[in-house]
Design a protein around this motif. Structure first.
Motif, PDB file in Angstrom:
ATOM      1  N   VAL A  91       2.927  -6.004  -6.916  1.00 59.06           N
ATOM      2  CA  VAL A  91       1.676  -4.943  -6.432  1.00 59.06           C
ATOM      3  C   VAL A  91       0.523  -5.238  -5.644  1.00 59.06           C
ATOM      4  CG1 VAL A  91       1.769  -2.372  -4.539  1.00 59.06           C
ATOM      5  CG2 VAL A  91       3.632  -2.826  -5.855  1.00 59.06           C
ATOM      6  N   PRO A  92      -0.427  -5.614  -4.889  1.00 60.79           N
ATOM      7  CA  PRO A  92      -1.643  -5.120  -4.640  1.00 60.79           C
ATOM      8  C   PRO A  92      -2.530  -4.428  -4.924  1.00 60.79           C
ATOM      9  CG  PRO A  92      -0.635  -5.948  -2.545  1.00 60.79           C
ATOM     10  CD  PRO A  92       0.441  -5.293  -3.314  1.00 60.79           C
ATOM     11  N   VAL A  96      -1.029   2.147  -1.275  1.00 66.08           N
ATOM     12  CA  VAL A  96      -0.582   3.071  -1.431  1.00 66.08           C
ATOM     13  C   VAL A  96       0.658   2.557  -0.495  1.00 66.08           C
ATOM     14  CG1 VAL A  96      -2.251   4.115  -2.889  1.00 66.08           C
ATOM     15  CG2 VAL A  96      -1.824   4.542  -0.437  1.00 66.08           C
ATOM     16  N   LYS A  97       0.553   2.116   0.520  1.00 59.14           N
ATOM     17  CA  LYS A  97       1.678   1.963   1.216  1.00 59.14           C
ATOM     18  C   LYS A  97       2.556   1.319   1.601  1.00 59.14           C
ATOM     19  CE  LYS A  97       1.352   1.158   6.624  1.00 59.14           C
ATOM     20  NZ  LYS A  97       0.542   2.984   6.460  1.00 59.14           N
ATOM     21  N   PRO A  98       3.571   2.096   2.020  1.00 56.50           N
ATOM     22  CA  PRO A  98       5.104   2.137   1.320  1.00 56.50           C
ATOM     23  C   PRO A  98       5.580   0.240   2.237  1.00 56.50           C
ATOM     24  CG  PRO A  98       5.564   3.946   2.000  1.00 56.50           C
ATOM     25  CD  PRO A  98       4.332   4.068   2.523  1.00 56.50           C
ATOM     26  N   TRP A  99       6.587  -0.285   2.227  1.00 60.14           N
ATOM     27  CA  TRP A  99       6.304  -1.623   2.591  1.00 60.14           C
ATOM     28  C   TRP A  99       7.494  -1.673   3.855  1.00 60.14           C
ATOM     29  CZ3 TRP A  99       3.992  -5.142   0.426  1.00 60.14           C
ATOM     30  CH2 TRP A  99       3.312  -4.846  -0.964  1.00 60.14           C
ATOM     31  N   GLY A 100       7.233  -0.098   4.591  1.00 58.69           N
ATOM     32  CA  GLY A 100       7.920  -0.381   5.870  1.00 58.69           C
ATOM     33  C   GLY A 100       9.438  -0.203   5.741  1.00 58.69           C
ATOM     34  N   THR A 101       9.834  -0.190   7.203  1.00 62.17           N
ATOM     35  CA  THR A 101      11.483   0.463   7.871  1.00 62.17           C
ATOM     36  C   THR A 101      12.538  -0.639   7.650  1.00 62.17           C
ATOM     37  OG1 THR A 101      11.234  -0.585   9.834  1.00 62.17           O
ATOM     38  CG2 THR A 101      10.273   2.236   9.509  1.00 62.17           C
ATOM     39  N   ALA A 102      12.151  -2.052   7.180  1.00 64.46           N
ATOM     40  CA  ALA A 102      13.266  -2.982   6.344  1.00 64.46           C
ATOM     41  C   ALA A 102      13.093  -2.252   4.980  1.00 64.46           C
ATOM     42  CB  ALA A 102      12.739  -4.447   7.206  1.00 64.46           C
ATOM     43  N   LYS A 238       4.192 -13.673   3.087  1.00 63.45           N
ATOM     44  CA  LYS A 238       3.240 -14.247   4.527  1.00 63.45           C
ATOM     45  C   LYS A 238       1.808 -12.730   4.857  1.00 63.45           C
ATOM     46  CE  LYS A 238       3.191 -14.785   9.473  1.00 63.45           C
ATOM     47  NZ  LYS A 238       2.348 -13.598   9.944  1.00 63.45           N
ATOM     48  N   GLY A 239       2.665 -11.722   4.429  1.00 64.98           N
ATOM     49  CA  GLY A 239       1.379 -10.627   4.727  1.00 64.98           C
ATOM     50  C   GLY A 239       0.421 -10.107   3.664  1.00 64.98           C
ATOM     51  N   LEU A 240       1.250 -10.580   2.347  1.00 60.68           N
ATOM     52  CA  LEU A 240       0.544  -9.974   1.381  1.00 60.68           C
ATOM     53  C   LEU A 240      -0.824 -10.993   1.571  1.00 60.68           C
ATOM     54  CD1 LEU A 240       2.870  -9.491  -2.052  1.00 60.68           C
ATOM     55  CD2 LEU A 240       1.406  -7.985  -0.833  1.00 60.68           C
ATOM     56  N   ALA A 241      -0.317 -12.355   2.182  1.00 56.00           N
ATOM     57  CA  ALA A 241      -1.611 -13.212   2.068  1.00 56.00           C
ATOM     58  C   ALA A 241      -3.086 -12.029   3.526  1.00 56.00           C
ATOM     59  CB  ALA A 241      -1.346 -14.885   2.807  1.00 56.00           C
ATOM     60  N   LEU A 245      -2.866  -4.215   2.184  1.00 58.99           N
ATOM     61  CA  LEU A 245      -2.617  -3.186   1.734  1.00 58.99           C
ATOM     62  C   LEU A 245      -2.274  -2.237   2.723  1.00 58.99           C
ATOM     63  CD1 LEU A 245      -6.491  -2.193   0.595  1.00 58.99           C
ATOM     64  CD2 LEU A 245      -4.363  -2.677  -0.721  1.00 58.99           C
ATOM     65  N   LYS A 246      -1.558  -3.017   4.100  1.00 58.94           N
ATOM     66  CA  LYS A 246      -1.050  -2.573   5.060  1.00 58.94           C
ATOM     67  C   LYS A 246      -0.335  -3.114   5.309  1.00 58.94           C
ATOM     68  CE  LYS A 246      -4.804   0.758   6.582  1.00 58.94           C
ATOM     69  NZ  LYS A 246      -5.846   1.318   7.547  1.00 58.94           N
ATOM     70  N   CYS A 247       0.588  -4.544   5.282  1.00 59.36           N
ATOM     71  CA  CYS A 247       1.484  -4.891   5.839  1.00 59.36           C
ATOM     72  C   CYS A 247       3.003  -4.690   6.271  1.00 59.36           C
ATOM     73  CB  CYS A 247       1.466  -6.717   5.160  1.00 59.36           C
ATOM     74  SG  CYS A 247       2.275  -6.593   3.788  1.00 59.36           S
TER      75      CYS A 247
END
Length: 306
Positions: A91-92, A96-102, A238-241, A245-247
């Protein structure tokens, strides 16, 4: 066939609303939006619900709704945890943001081995949506392709007067199958038209009136969980690159991938009901007025679970 299970995503931070909006009452009897969704779900035939919540909200959640619903349905809890990622990732710092609906749905992987329907905790979907999607899952099985369903809403029926919303904008083919879904994270009314922006308002793109959008009411067969797992690591790579913090890992993105790969067929079940939700604090009165009218019209009793 196993009976469909209802999954309610209630782990969102409520950052725009400012508080745990999922358990905020919308009538004088103390009902919350979820009560009405669950009432409609029970009428449609659902017997089990899985709430996806944050572990730290568990006690409040059970007191406000979970224990009440346990009297009429089988209730289970899944906890969306930011640390629940493949061991090859970290985790970066500052995330603090959750990883989304999926990722929220993936949190249920140990609890579900049947078809299931996914909804948001803070959206009112209307009774026809629950009956349509339950009936679909109860009568369809996977063939050469996965057989999924989605309840689509007319865009204009899903907007708020108080700011922007995120919606999956859909394109369907002549057979009412989903051809493409594109997540637009900032849609709002602009005069007589509706538009989206992807650059914080520098430029706007009109969405045609009457467009069908997703309100995250999905119907999946059990195999969808494996597809969520398969896609999570590539998303993180892809998202972490690009945006550590928000992907977010969005359900529509996973569905769109499976359609593109010709693995899934998604039937779009259209609802012409008005959506109600509390995206912003100012939305609450609109929801309360709508609930009061529906009770006055006889759609709901004064006390749902008497």
């Amino acid at each position: 066939m196993k009976k469909p299970v209802l999954v309610i995503m209630a782990a969102g931070m409520g950052s725009r609303y400012g508080g745990l909006k999922q358990i905020d009452p919308v009538d004088d009897q103390g009902h919350i939006i979820m009560d009405f969704s669950l009432f409609d779900a029970v009428k449609a035939g659902f017997e089990k619900v899985v709430f996806v919540i944050k572990k730290e909200n568990e006690q409040d959640f059970k007191e406000v709704i979970g224990d009440r619903i346990a009297k009429v349905m089988q209730v289970e809890y899944a906890f969306q945890n930011i640390d629940d990622i493949p061991s090859s990732f970290t985790v970066p710092e500052g995330r603090v943001k959750p990883w989304g609906t999926a990722h929220a749905v993936l949190s249920c992987r140990e609890l579900i081995d049947s078809p299931f329907v996914v909804i948001n905790a803070d959206d009112y979907y209307g009774r026809s949506a629950f009956s349509q999607i339950y009936d679909y899952l109860a009568s369809h099985e996977d063939g050469e392709k996965y057989q999924y369903a989605m309840v689509g809403y007319v865009l204009e029926n899903t907007l708020t007067e108080n700011g922007h919303v995120a919606r999956g904008v859909c394109r369907t083919d002549e057979s009412s199958h989903l051809a493409e879904i594109t997540e637009r994270t900032r849609i709002e009314k602009r005069g007589d038209e509706t538009a989206y922006t992807e650059d914080d308002g520098a430029t706007w793109h009109i969405i045609p009136a009457g467009s069908i959008v997703s309100m995250n009411m999905w119907g999946f067969t059990a195999g969808f969980m494996k597809e969520l797992e398969v896609g999570f690591a590539p998303f993180l790579e892809k998202g972490l690159a690009e945006n550590p913090l928000k992907c977010e890992y969005f359900l529509p993105s996973v569905v769109d991938r499976l359609i593109t790969e010709d693995k899934a067929e998604v039937t779009v079940l259209k609802s012409f009901d008005r959506w109600y939700g509390v995206t912003y604090k100012e939305d609450k009165q609109t929801v309360m007025d709508a609930i009061a009218k529906m009770k006055a019209d006889g759609l709901y009793p004064e006390t749902l679970w008497a």
